[in-house]
Design an enzyme around this catalytic site. Structure first.
Site, PDB file in Angstrom:
ATOM      1  N   LYS A 190       0.784  -1.098  -0.055  1.00  0.00           N
ATOM      2  CA  LYS A 190      -0.105   0.035   0.082  1.00  0.00           C
ATOM      3  C   LYS A 190       0.830   1.240   0.032  1.00  0.00           C
ATOM      4  CE  LYS A 190      -1.539   2.896   2.847  1.00  0.00           C
ATOM      5  NZ  LYS A 190      -1.536   3.949   1.872  1.00  0.00           N
ATOM      6  N   GLU A 263       8.206   1.122  11.806  1.00  0.00           N
ATOM      7  CA  GLU A 263       9.178   1.903  11.555  1.00  0.00           C
ATOM      8  C   GLU A 263       8.963   3.341  11.533  1.00  0.00           C
ATOM      9  OE1 GLU A 263      12.180   0.970  11.774  1.00  0.00           O
ATOM     10  OE2 GLU A 263      12.147  -1.205  10.953  1.00  0.00           O
ATOM     11  N   CYS A 297      13.928   9.716   7.620  1.00  0.00           N
ATOM     12  CA  CYS A 297      13.751   9.508   9.073  1.00  0.00           C
ATOM     13  C   CYS A 297      15.026   9.527   9.870  1.00  0.00           C
ATOM     14  CB  CYS A 297      13.230   7.951   9.401  1.00  0.00           C
ATOM     15  SG  CYS A 297      13.926   6.870   8.507  1.00  0.00           S
ATOM     16  N   GLU A 398      10.366  16.738  14.862  1.00  0.00           N
ATOM     17  CA  GLU A 398      11.060  16.338  13.499  1.00  0.00           C
ATOM     18  C   GLU A 398      10.607  17.421  12.341  1.00  0.00           C
ATOM     19  OE1 GLU A 398       9.217  12.757  11.740  1.00  0.00           O
ATOM     20  OE2 GLU A 398      11.313  11.945  11.269  1.00  0.00           O
TER      21      GLU A 398
HETATM   22  P1  NAD Z   1       2.342   8.789   7.534  1.00  0.00           P
HETATM   23  O1  NAD Z   1       2.407   8.268   8.945  1.00  0.00           O
HETATM   24  O2  NAD Z   1       1.532   9.819   7.112  1.00  0.00           O
HETATM   25  O3  NAD Z   1       2.169   7.884   6.162  1.00  0.00           O
HETATM   26  C1  NAD Z   1       2.606   6.531   6.175  1.00  0.00           C
HETATM   27  C2  NAD Z   1       1.825   5.502   5.511  1.00  0.00           C
HETATM   28  O4  NAD Z   1       0.647   5.296   6.284  1.00  0.00           O
HETATM   29  C3  NAD Z   1       1.124   5.956   4.091  1.00  0.00           C
HETATM   30  O5  NAD Z   1       1.040   4.919   3.242  1.00  0.00           O
HETATM   31  C4  NAD Z   1      -0.296   6.377   4.609  1.00  0.00           C
HETATM   32  O6  NAD Z   1      -1.198   6.231   3.387  1.00  0.00           O
HETATM   33  C5  NAD Z   1      -0.501   5.360   5.436  1.00  0.00           C
HETATM   34  N1  NAD Z   1      -1.628   5.591   6.735  1.00  0.00           N
HETATM   35  C6  NAD Z   1      -2.138   6.973   6.761  1.00  0.00           C
HETATM   36  N2  NAD Z   1      -2.893   6.759   7.844  1.00  0.00           N
HETATM   37  C7  NAD Z   1      -3.262   5.344   8.162  1.00  0.00           C
HETATM   38  C8  NAD Z   1      -3.973   4.696   8.969  1.00  0.00           C
HETATM   39  N3  NAD Z   1      -4.762   5.185   9.788  1.00  0.00           N
HETATM   40  N4  NAD Z   1      -3.803   3.362   8.963  1.00  0.00           N
HETATM   41  C9  NAD Z   1      -2.930   2.737   8.268  1.00  0.00           C
HETATM   42  N5  NAD Z   1      -2.058   3.234   7.420  1.00  0.00           N
HETATM   43  C10 NAD Z   1      -2.202   4.644   7.323  1.00  0.00           C
HETATM   44  O7  NAD Z   1       3.941   9.119   7.247  1.00  0.00           O
HETATM   45  P2  NAD Z   1       4.505   9.823   5.894  1.00  0.00           P
HETATM   46  O8  NAD Z   1       4.093  11.505   6.089  1.00  0.00           O
HETATM   47  O9  NAD Z   1       4.281   9.240   4.644  1.00  0.00           O
HETATM   48  O10 NAD Z   1       6.248   9.857   5.932  1.00  0.00           O
HETATM   49  C11 NAD Z   1       6.761  10.423   6.782  1.00  0.00           C
HETATM   50  C12 NAD Z   1       7.129   9.890   8.214  1.00  0.00           C
HETATM   51  O11 NAD Z   1       7.618   8.644   8.349  1.00  0.00           O
HETATM   52  C13 NAD Z   1       8.087  10.716   9.158  1.00  0.00           C
HETATM   53  O12 NAD Z   1       7.956  10.569  10.340  1.00  0.00           O
HETATM   54  C14 NAD Z   1       9.541   9.850   9.022  1.00  0.00           C
HETATM   55  O13 NAD Z   1      10.352   9.932  10.207  1.00  0.00           O
HETATM   56  C15 NAD Z   1       8.756   8.555   8.888  1.00  0.00           C
HETATM   57  N6  NAD Z   1       9.588   7.606   8.321  1.00  0.00           N
HETATM   58  C16 NAD Z   1      10.352   6.768   9.077  1.00  0.00           C
HETATM   59  C17 NAD Z   1      11.033   5.468   8.530  1.00  0.00           C
HETATM   60  C18 NAD Z   1      11.693   4.317   9.296  1.00  0.00           C
HETATM   61  O14 NAD Z   1      12.187   3.444   8.811  1.00  0.00           O
HETATM   62  N7  NAD Z   1      11.670   4.621  10.567  1.00  0.00           N
HETATM   63  C19 NAD Z   1      11.540   5.717   7.205  1.00  0.00           C
HETATM   64  C20 NAD Z   1      10.816   6.614   6.306  1.00  0.00           C
HETATM   65  C21 NAD Z   1       9.952   7.605   6.893  1.00  0.00           C
END
Ligand code: NAD
Length: 496
Positions: A190, A263, A297, A398
């Site tokens: 997804k 993550e 991240c 962040e």
């Molecule tokens: P996000 O949490 O907004 O979205 C991530 C994913 O989750 C997307 O596919 C989104 O559609 C989905 N999503 C949204 N609401 C959901 C729900 N209620 N249930 C299930 N899925 C849902 O994150 P983002 O803005 O896409 O990414 C940025 C964030 O991700 C930053 O905080 C960054 O630090 C973190 N990040 C972490 C890592 C890691 O490996 N630790 C790597 C990359 C990014």
């Protein structure tokens, strides 16, 4: 398969067709069929604010179909050998390599990162596939005597939902696909609604290699994630994204007791000791502070510099960062592209507005862009804030954009306390020529990955994840493989 072969929105790709993939039209991939949806949506190219192509908006029905196909596929896929699965992963890596120019252009147009960084991401993804193609969890013999053999083994979970964010869509998708498939699970991808294009093409390419239902992808709106996390027939959610969403994923997974790997976000500290060679470390530090427009991240998000070298360090760091060219990722000299989407643009812009409102001192940059980026792109000048208060938003949050606080320290105990004084714990680093001292400090940092004289080094064989609110479980390496398995203990009584 050419788009003309799609009739009534459906095309079967399972029969070994392997002409070059086209990168104009985007479909869901369910049971190795390209499928359309009644509704579609599109994203914005962050460098131009022009619309990208239309993508499907999946419904519960699409999710149910994909889950049923994944469950059916699991029955046979889980019986294949590690070698058979490994060969498929290598062939997949080759197929991605064969399309790397198209993937790189597509990634830059949807994510915004410079083309050179897109190629690096694709290269990492294919090397991850190759590394995982031979990775396995060895069985452990706990006891072996004349009466009894006790073996600890691991068996696949079943159907995995892989939920991916928008910053590294190719690597973070492949970083779930490779361990899930090599451990004999099936996976439904997804993508983020903000960056679905590369993920859909990754799945379309996979349909030429993997049996139907083994790897699928569904694009959709913000309501699609919850359809995965609550689905009774998905066994595990491998999630990468923000802390706030991670908490929702964990709560939604509870009623069906799904396994989760989370993550999540970070606020990585880097501690620079007084004995470093300032000029030698500045290029690496600037790179891991501003790469991908700081939307990673594990970028450095708090830079603690010993007070005895602070002024010299800050001047050199500013001079180096000033030379980074900002602009569209298609320009070969650009290092800092736009932030990825309008929501992120507004969020980062608010942080830039704090500079004047909170009286922070910018050592570099600080210009607040026009609130309406239409026609201009979502660009920011890289910004370095000179020693802001420890409780200011730029230190405690962040930003996920190219704005970084540099902070002074003098006492080792104090700086370790400040580095650890956060709910996050993804990465951290210590920089010093005195390796014994650096290791002593590193071992006290509360983070899943701690580096000495480096930051953001990752490898497919090395587990990676967060402490505290930065995550649950780890991905990659043998430990990561275990997250895609149910542990099982076999008691084999002999001579009965
Ligand atoms: P996000 O949490 O907004 O979205 C991530 C994913 O989750 C997307 O596919 C989104 O559609 C989905 N999503 C949204 N609401 C959901 C729900 N209620 N249930 C299930 N899925 C849902 O994150 P983002 O803005 O896409 O990414 C940025 C964030 O991700 C930053 O905080 C960054 O630090 C973190 N990040 C972490 C890592 C890691 O490996 N630790 C790597 C990359 C990014």
């Amino acid at each position: 398969m050419a788009p003309s072969a799609i009739s009534n929105g459906v095309s079967n790709l399972a029969n070994g067709h392997s002409p070059k993939l086209e990168f104009e039209t985007y479909y869901n991939l369910i049971n190795n069929e390209l499928t359309k949806t009644a509704k579609s949506r599109h994203n914005i190219n962050p460098a131009t604010t022009e619309p990208n192509a239309e993508v499907p908006v999946s419904t519960q029905e699409d999710v149910d179909k994909a889950v049923a196909a994944a469950r059916a596929a699991f029955k046979t896929w889980s019986k294949t050998t590690l070698e058979e699965r490994g060969e498929k992963l290598v062939a997949y890596a080759d197929a991605i390599d064969g399309h790397k120019d198209d993937f790189a252009k597509l990634l830059t147009s949807e994510q915004g990162k410079p083309l050179a960084q897109s190629y690096v991401e694709i290269g990492m993804a294919t090397s991850w596939l190759r590394a995982f193609s031979t990775m396995k969890i060895p069985d452990e013999v706990i006891e072996d005597n004349e009466d009894l053999l006790i073996i600890h083994t691991n068996v696949p979970l079943g159907v995995v939902g892989g939920i991916v964010p928008w910053n590294y869509p190719i690597l973070l998708a492949v970083g779930k696909i490779a361990p899930a498939l090599i451990t004999a699970n099936t996976l439904i991808l997804k993508p983020s609604p903000y960056a679905p294009y590369c993920n859909l093409k990754l799945a379309e390419l996979a349909a030429r290699l993997f049996p139907p239902g083994v790897l699928q992808a569904l694009s959709g709106a913000e309501d699609l994630g919850p359809m995965f996390t609550t689905h009774p027939d998905i066994d595990k959610i491998a999630f990468t994204g923000s802390i706030a969403t991670g908490k929702k994923v964990m709560a939604a997974a509870a009623p069906t007791l799904k396994r989760v790997t989370l993550e999540l976000g970070g606020n990585d500290p880097a501690i620079i000791c007084d004995d470093v060679d300032v000029e030698a470390i500045i290029p690496k530090l600037a790179n891991v502070s501003f790469l991908c427009c700081s939307q990673i991240c594990m970028m450095i998000k708090r830079l603690y510099v010993h007070e005895s070298i602070y002024a010299r360090f800050l001047a050199a760091f500013v001079a180096h960062t000033r030379a980074f060219k900002v602009g569209p990722g298609t320009d070969p000299d650009v290092f800092i592209g736009p932030v990825q989407n309008k929501m992120q643009f507004d969020k980062v812009r608010t942080m830039y507005q704090h500079i004047a409102a909170e009286n922070w001192t910018p050592a570099l940059g600080g210009d607040v862009p026009d609130p309406d980026p239409t026609g201009k792109g979502y660009f920011f000048t890289p910004t370095i804030i000179d020693n802001p208060p420890e409780d200011s938003a730029i230190v405690t949050e962040e930003p996920f954009g190219p704005i970084l606080p540099v902070l002074k320290w003098k006492d080792e105990e104090d700086v370790i306390g400040r580095a650890n004084a956060t709910k996050t714990g993804l990465g951290a680093s210590v920089w010093s020529k005195d390796l014994a001292r650096a290791e002593r400090m590193a071992r006290r940092l509360e983070a899943g990955s701690v580096w000495v004289n480096s930051h953001f080094d990752v490898a497919p064989g090395v587990p990676f994840g967060g402490h505290k609110w930065s995550g649950v479980g780890m991905e990659w390496g043998v430990l990561g493989l275990k997250g895609y398995c149910n542990p099982q203990t076999l008691w084999l009584k002999k001579g009965v």
